[in-house]
Write a protein that holds these residues in place. Structure first.
Motif, PDB file in Angstrom:
ATOM      1  N   LEU A 379       0.821  -1.214   0.000  1.00  0.00           N
ATOM      2  CA  LEU A 379       0.000   0.000   0.000  1.00  0.00           C
ATOM      3  C   LEU A 379       0.850   1.258   0.000  1.00  0.00           C
ATOM      4  O   LEU A 379       0.572   2.211  -0.717  1.00  0.00           O
ATOM      5  CB  LEU A 379      -0.937   0.007   1.210  1.00  0.00           C
ATOM      6  CG  LEU A 379      -1.863  -1.202   1.368  1.00  0.00           C
ATOM      7  CD1 LEU A 379      -2.768  -1.022   2.571  1.00  0.00           C
ATOM      8  CD2 LEU A 379      -2.693  -1.417   0.113  1.00  0.00           C
ATOM      9  N   SER A 380       1.877   1.281   0.843  1.00  0.00           N
ATOM     10  CA  SER A 380       2.785   2.431   0.919  1.00  0.00           C
ATOM     11  C   SER A 380       4.013   2.025   1.707  1.00  0.00           C
ATOM     12  O   SER A 380       3.891   1.363   2.741  1.00  0.00           O
ATOM     13  CB  SER A 380       2.107   3.627   1.593  1.00  0.00           C
ATOM     14  OG  SER A 380       3.039   4.671   1.802  1.00  0.00           O
ATOM     15  N   LYS A 381       5.177   2.428   1.223  1.00  0.00           N
ATOM     16  CA  LYS A 381       6.420   2.101   1.916  1.00  0.00           C
ATOM     17  C   LYS A 381       6.801   3.155   2.953  1.00  0.00           C
ATOM     18  O   LYS A 381       7.798   2.998   3.659  1.00  0.00           O
ATOM     19  CB  LYS A 381       7.558   1.945   0.900  1.00  0.00           C
ATOM     20  CG  LYS A 381       7.373   0.747  -0.014  1.00  0.00           C
ATOM     21  CD  LYS A 381       8.578   0.548  -0.917  1.00  0.00           C
ATOM     22  CE  LYS A 381       8.381  -0.699  -1.786  1.00  0.00           C
ATOM     23  NZ  LYS A 381       9.542  -0.950  -2.671  1.00  0.00           N
ATOM     24  N   LEU A 382       6.017   4.213   3.041  1.00  0.00           N
ATOM     25  CA  LEU A 382       6.326   5.290   3.982  1.00  0.00           C
ATOM     26  C   LEU A 382       5.274   5.449   5.072  1.00  0.00           C
ATOM     27  O   LEU A 382       5.580   5.967   6.142  1.00  0.00           O
ATOM     28  CB  LEU A 382       6.484   6.618   3.229  1.00  0.00           C
ATOM     29  CG  LEU A 382       7.663   6.720   2.256  1.00  0.00           C
ATOM     30  CD1 LEU A 382       7.634   8.072   1.550  1.00  0.00           C
ATOM     31  CD2 LEU A 382       8.989   6.535   2.972  1.00  0.00           C
ATOM     32  N   GLN A 383       4.059   5.029   4.816  1.00  0.00           N
ATOM     33  CA  GLN A 383       2.977   5.289   5.772  1.00  0.00           C
ATOM     34  C   GLN A 383       2.939   4.246   6.886  1.00  0.00           C
ATOM     35  O   GLN A 383       2.987   3.048   6.636  1.00  0.00           O
ATOM     36  CB  GLN A 383       1.621   5.304   5.052  1.00  0.00           C
ATOM     37  CG  GLN A 383       1.420   6.502   4.158  1.00  0.00           C
ATOM     38  CD  GLN A 383      -0.006   6.601   3.666  1.00  0.00           C
ATOM     39  OE1 GLN A 383      -0.948   6.417   4.433  1.00  0.00           O
ATOM     40  NE2 GLN A 383      -0.182   6.901   2.398  1.00  0.00           N
ATOM     41  N   TRP A 384       2.839   4.754   8.118  1.00  0.00           N
ATOM     42  CA  TRP A 384       2.660   3.917   9.303  1.00  0.00           C
ATOM     43  C   TRP A 384       1.381   4.368   9.996  1.00  0.00           C
ATOM     44  O   TRP A 384       1.179   5.560  10.242  1.00  0.00           O
ATOM     45  CB  TRP A 384       3.851   4.069  10.253  1.00  0.00           C
ATOM     46  CG  TRP A 384       5.119   3.488   9.721  1.00  0.00           C
ATOM     47  CD1 TRP A 384       6.004   4.080   8.863  1.00  0.00           C
ATOM     48  CD2 TRP A 384       5.644   2.193  10.003  1.00  0.00           C
ATOM     49  NE1 TRP A 384       7.042   3.242   8.594  1.00  0.00           N
ATOM     50  CE2 TRP A 384       6.858   2.069   9.289  1.00  0.00           C
ATOM     51  CE3 TRP A 384       5.220   1.133  10.791  1.00  0.00           C
ATOM     52  CZ2 TRP A 384       7.641   0.930   9.335  1.00  0.00           C
ATOM     53  CZ3 TRP A 384       5.994  -0.004  10.852  1.00  0.00           C
ATOM     54  CH2 TRP A 384       7.186  -0.109  10.128  1.00  0.00           C
ATOM     55  N   HIS A 385       0.507   3.408  10.321  1.00  0.00           N
ATOM     56  CA  HIS A 385      -0.780   3.738  10.927  1.00  0.00           C
ATOM     57  C   HIS A 385      -0.922   3.007  12.265  1.00  0.00           C
ATOM     58  O   HIS A 385      -0.608   1.819  12.365  1.00  0.00           O
ATOM     59  CB  HIS A 385      -1.925   3.352   9.988  1.00  0.00           C
ATOM     60  CG  HIS A 385      -1.981   4.186   8.748  1.00  0.00           C
ATOM     61  ND1 HIS A 385      -2.834   5.258   8.609  1.00  0.00           N
ATOM     62  CD2 HIS A 385      -1.270   4.125   7.596  1.00  0.00           C
ATOM     63  CE1 HIS A 385      -2.667   5.808   7.424  1.00  0.00           C
ATOM     64  NE2 HIS A 385      -1.717   5.135   6.785  1.00  0.00           N
ATOM     65  N   PRO A 386      -1.391   3.720  13.299  1.00  0.00           N
ATOM     66  CA  PRO A 386      -1.542   3.095  14.621  1.00  0.00           C
ATOM     67  C   PRO A 386      -2.877   2.363  14.763  1.00  0.00           C
ATOM     68  O   PRO A 386      -3.920   2.852  14.309  1.00  0.00           O
ATOM     69  CB  PRO A 386      -1.483   4.301  15.574  1.00  0.00           C
ATOM     70  CG  PRO A 386      -2.040   5.437  14.766  1.00  0.00           C
ATOM     71  CD  PRO A 386      -1.684   5.167  13.331  1.00  0.00           C
ATOM     72  N   PHE A 387      -2.833   1.191  15.416  1.00  0.00           N
ATOM     73  CA  PHE A 387      -4.043   0.417  15.670  1.00  0.00           C
ATOM     74  C   PHE A 387      -3.961  -0.218  17.056  1.00  0.00           C
ATOM     75  O   PHE A 387      -2.895  -0.682  17.477  1.00  0.00           O
ATOM     76  CB  PHE A 387      -4.225  -0.690  14.622  1.00  0.00           C
ATOM     77  CG  PHE A 387      -4.378  -0.181  13.223  1.00  0.00           C
ATOM     78  CD1 PHE A 387      -5.578   0.367  12.799  1.00  0.00           C
ATOM     79  CD2 PHE A 387      -3.323  -0.224  12.339  1.00  0.00           C
ATOM     80  CE1 PHE A 387      -5.721   0.852  11.513  1.00  0.00           C
ATOM     81  CE2 PHE A 387      -3.445   0.253  11.049  1.00  0.00           C
ATOM     82  CZ  PHE A 387      -4.649   0.797  10.632  1.00  0.00           C
ATOM     83  N   SER A 388      -5.090  -0.229  17.746  1.00  0.00           N
ATOM     84  CA  SER A 388      -5.155  -0.875  19.056  1.00  0.00           C
ATOM     85  C   SER A 388      -5.033  -2.381  18.894  1.00  0.00           C
ATOM     86  O   SER A 388      -5.573  -2.965  17.960  1.00  0.00           O
ATOM     87  CB  SER A 388      -6.475  -0.545  19.764  1.00  0.00           C
ATOM     88  OG  SER A 388      -6.577   0.836  20.030  1.00  0.00           O
ATOM     89  N   VAL A 389      -4.325  -2.993  19.821  1.00  0.00           N
ATOM     90  CA  VAL A 389      -4.231  -4.450  19.839  1.00  0.00           C
ATOM     91  C   VAL A 389      -5.565  -5.007  20.328  1.00  0.00           C
ATOM     92  O   VAL A 389      -6.095  -4.558  21.352  1.00  0.00           O
ATOM     93  CB  VAL A 389      -3.084  -4.908  20.755  1.00  0.00           C
ATOM     94  CG1 VAL A 389      -3.058  -6.430  20.863  1.00  0.00           C
ATOM     95  CG2 VAL A 389      -1.751  -4.379  20.232  1.00  0.00           C
ATOM     96  N   ALA A 390      -6.122  -5.953  19.597  1.00  0.00           N
ATOM     97  CA  ALA A 390      -7.436  -6.506  19.927  1.00  0.00           C
ATOM     98  C   ALA A 390      -7.335  -7.886  20.561  1.00  0.00           C
ATOM     99  O   ALA A 390      -8.288  -8.662  20.505  1.00  0.00           O
ATOM    100  CB  ALA A 390      -8.305  -6.576  18.674  1.00  0.00           C
ATOM    101  N   SER A 391      -6.195  -8.194  21.155  1.00  0.00           N
ATOM    102  CA  SER A 391      -6.021  -9.487  21.809  1.00  0.00           C
ATOM    103  C   SER A 391      -5.261  -9.305  23.107  1.00  0.00           C
ATOM    104  O   SER A 391      -4.453  -8.384  23.252  1.00  0.00           O
ATOM    105  CB  SER A 391      -5.276 -10.464  20.897  1.00  0.00           C
ATOM    106  OG  SER A 391      -3.994  -9.958  20.570  1.00  0.00           O
ATOM    107  N   SER A 392      -5.528 -10.184  24.031  1.00  0.00           N
ATOM    108  CA  SER A 392      -4.823 -10.177  25.306  1.00  0.00           C
ATOM    109  C   SER A 392      -3.466 -10.858  25.148  1.00  0.00           C
ATOM    110  O   SER A 392      -3.314 -11.753  24.305  1.00  0.00           O
ATOM    111  CB  SER A 392      -5.665 -10.918  26.350  1.00  0.00           C
ATOM    112  OG  SER A 392      -4.869 -11.313  27.444  1.00  0.00           O
TER     113      SER A 392
END
Length: 736
Positions: A379-392
């Protein structure tokens, strides 16, 4: 007789355990008091330096150290940056001891605990440009505002006192001198604020872990400081422009690159980079053109370089400690992000959400309220997107899952890519083509140093839409801990979830618990209240399990597990990395002074500034790189050992039945259609039900939801009776 022998045999063990606990607790308090003393002394010094008395004290301190090999620059760095690094050093043993004490606190539940307010969890401001602001954050904001006003005032008074020392000047010359000194004042004030600017964005910083503030919250402080610094730097530049216009040599001064003072043209370039970063970070621009904001913010590298060229090494050393800690963090992130992480499975839900499962080493430590930065090279070699971890962390030894909702351009492309991978190839059971894969890279996990949600016996979780992903991790963690007999204080949980459509309901059943112990019903009271706002009645085909899943891929990439280089659990290796890199910086700077700067009489400000910055970079690359290399080898060895133990002891079985967990969740759930949650009513009912206790409130969702929850917490606390609970507001959301 046998009983006495058993007691006598057990007594020394208990006594040794108690002694060890006392020693650890004492050491922790000594470290804590020392860090507070250093911090308060540093803050006091920052406040008094602008005054005439403080300036004399500071000059005396510099003169007492100036005779060493490192000269004035070394003295300035030691006085202004030394306290920050010293606190970071002391934080290493403190965090090690504190992690052990927190485990004991969770194991030994206190029956009688008096509810009390905490500055960090008491919302004071809930609307406005700052968003939700706690009492502790408001104190910090006021301190910075007071400091800026005081610094400008105190420096101005000193300049007025010094004005006669410039000789017999005309009134016009005196005005020009005062304008120039005013510009200098703004520059010094901005430099003091710059000492803090990079501290909040060092994602894995020991300092953030010390105060248990995750990057998702600290980034707000970076934004606030950036706006303040932009305002002060603009005044700094405009007043210098005014002076040059008054002197009649504006263009000459603008392009001047002096060697014995600040390089004006370098300052203009430095300000231009900062201006571009600031404009593209404004909310209207950032939200509409996120990629522009992301790429423009990489100009911070040039901003730092030209700042060093503009002000020289002595002034640069005042803000160098924060920049140095950021460079250490950035170097670690670079090495972690070089690894391609295996995506073991991906699942699409009809509501537009994608579940991605990543491979991780068995000994990776993180908390349920963690988050990662994800990059997909397709998708992109420069973009970093934050996401919450959905597992314990207890869900699986080998996997970590994310729930990503397709809301924007990047997430939409991600869902489209996964859907295309699960299309014809999946249906015809054909092998994947060489280009039919997802190449993922990961930075993190980051988050809170300690699982604070486990410290509350009573918890209310308020989620909006995709905000449920973080709470899935929390619920899974609590259920796992109670099932397995692990430390956990939480006994009452209310989950309030607002969604637009009922096709999002299956997300709740992604909780990674294979089975529920029978005694869980006695130990945990779980109430899930779901509000479907845009539907007045249930859909005919509504399900509560896998009925909402329409595609799944196993696997979708080839790679290795996540790296251990950045995370919230380990402290010894990050501590060694910090100490060795700092010592390396001192050694490199000393060698440069001894064998180049002093023998050859190097005195150009701009050149010394870039040399000082080069020493910082070299220490991170050479000394820090050495530690990272050893850390990486340890990671390989420990991961192999953990994997062998894991393979013998247990195996992840994702196909295992989850009927008991789903049944438990279904029994605890109530779905409301065509309405929104009434927070006032919900909080009031819980207040009457739970009584005089501490209630932990965690909100995850858009800013409007967080403001509503914070407003109700504040209202309940202000209007509470002595027999009512105290509501502690916490938020979990990420918005760059």
């Amino acid at each position: 007789m046998e009983q006495e022998q058993l007691l006598s045999a057990a007594y020394p063990k208990n006594k040794n355990k108690a002694t060890t606990r006392v020693l650890l607790s004492s050491a922790k308090w000594v470290l804590k008091i020392t860090m507070w003393v250093v911090f308060i002394a540093w803050v006091v010094l920052m406040f008094i330096v602008p005054s005439e008395f403080g300036s004399d004290v500071y000059d005396a301190m510099v003169d007492s150290i100036d005779g060493t090999l490192y000269g004035t620059t070394g003295a300035t760095f030691l006085i202004m940056g030394g306290p920050i690094l010293l606190i970071a050093f002391l934080a290493i043993p403190y965090l090690i001891i504190n992690s052990k004490e927190e485990e004991e606190q969770l194991r030994e539940k206190k029956d009688k605990k008096i509810p009390r307010f905490h500055l960090k969890t008491f919302p004071v401001l809930v609307d406005g440009p700052f968003g939700v602001v706690s009492a502790a954050e408001l104190i910090g904001i006021l301190l910075f505002v007071v400091f800026v006003i005081w610094a400008v005032y105190a420096y101005t008074v000193v300049n007025i006192i010094m004005l006669p020392s410039y000789g017999e000047e005309t009134a016009e010359e005196q005005r020009i001198i005062m304008v120039r000194m005013t510009a200098y004042i703004f520059g010094l004030t901005a430099l003091s604020c710059l000492a803090f600017l990079f501290l909040p964005i060092a994602r894995g910083s020991i300092l953030l872990r010390l105060i248990n503030i995750p990057f998702e919250h600290a980034v707000r402080y970076h934004i606030w400081l950036g706006n303040l610094i932009m305002f002060i730097l603009t005044l700094h530049g405009l007043t210098y422009f005014a002076e040059w216009i008054m002197r009649g040599d504006f263009l000459t001064q603008l392009l001047e690159w002096r060697s014995d003072a600040g390089a004006n043209f370098a300052g203009v370039i430095c300000y231009s980079f900062f201006l571009v970063m600031w404009v593209t970070s404004l909310p209207p621009v950032r939200r509409r053109y996120f990629e522009l904001f992301l790429y423009a913010h990489q100009l911070y590298i040039l901003f730092i370089i030209f700042m060093a060229l503009h002000i020289g090494q002595t002034y640069f050393s005042k803000a160098a400690a924060g920049i140095f800690l950021f460079m250490l963090d950035r170097f670690l992130r670079f090495w972690q992000s070089r690894r391609a992480v295996n995506v073991t499975s991906a699942t699409c839900f009809p509501c537009g959400t994608v579940q991605i499962v990543l491979s991780k080493p068995a000994n990776l430590q993180y908390n349920a309220l963690g988050f990662i930065f994800l990059q997909v090279q397709e998708l992109s070699k420069l973009q970093w997107h934050p996401f919450s971890v959905a597992s314990s962390p207890l869900d699986s030894k080998k996997h970590l899952s994310l729930l990503i909702k397709a809301l924007g351009n990047w997430t939409g492309k991600l869902r489209g890519t996964i859907s295309s991978l699960s299309g014809e190839e999946a249906q015809l059971e054909l092998p994947f083509q060489p280009n039919s894969k997802i190449t993922a890279s990961v930075e993190g996990p980051y988050g809170h140093e300690s699982p604070y949600y486990l410290m509350y016996e009573n918890v209310i979780l308020v989620a909006g839409g995709s905000g449920i992903s973080a709470f899935i991790a929390i619920l899974s963690d609590i259920i796992h801990r109670i099932n397995e007999g692990k430390p956990c204080l939480t006994r009452n949980v209310l989950l309030v979830w607002a969604v637009k459509r009922s096709n999002e309901l299956p997300l709740l059943y992604t909780i990674g618990v294979e089975s529920v112990s029978p005694y869980l019903y006695d130990k945990l009271t779980l109430d899930i209240q779901t509000y479907v706002t845009r539907e007045s009645e249930p859909m005919l085909e509504e399900g509560n399990g896998d009925s909402g899943v329409n595609s799944s891929i196993f696997p979708v990439s080839n790679g290795s597990s996540m790296s251990l280089l950045v995370g919230t659990g380990h402290i010894i290796w990050p501590g060694v990395y910090l100490v060795v890199s700092t010592v390396g910086f001192v050694i490199i700077l000393g060698l440069l002074d001894a064998y180049y700067i002093n023998p050859f009489g190097i005195s150009k400000w701009w050149y010394l500034g870039i040399l000082f910055l080069g020493c910082m970079a070299a220490s991170v690359l050479v000394f820090g790189g050495l530690v990272v290399g050893l850390w990486h080898r340890w990671e390989k060895t420990s991961s192999t050992e953990e994997s062998e133990v894991y393979d013998v002891a247990q195996h992840d079985e994702p196909v295992e039945r989850k009927d008991s967990c789903r049944e438990y969740l279904a029994r605890s759930s109530t779905v409301h259609y065509g309405c929104r949650p009434n927070l006032k009513e919900i909080f009031g009912v819980m207040s009457e039900c739970w009584g005089h206790v501490d209630i932990g409130i965690i909100a995850c969702g858009p800013q409007t939801l967080q403001s509503s929850v914070a407003r109700e917490c504040r209202s309940q606390n202000f209007g509470r009776k002595l027999s009512n609970p105290i509501f502690h507001f916490n938020s979990h959301s990420f918005e760059l």
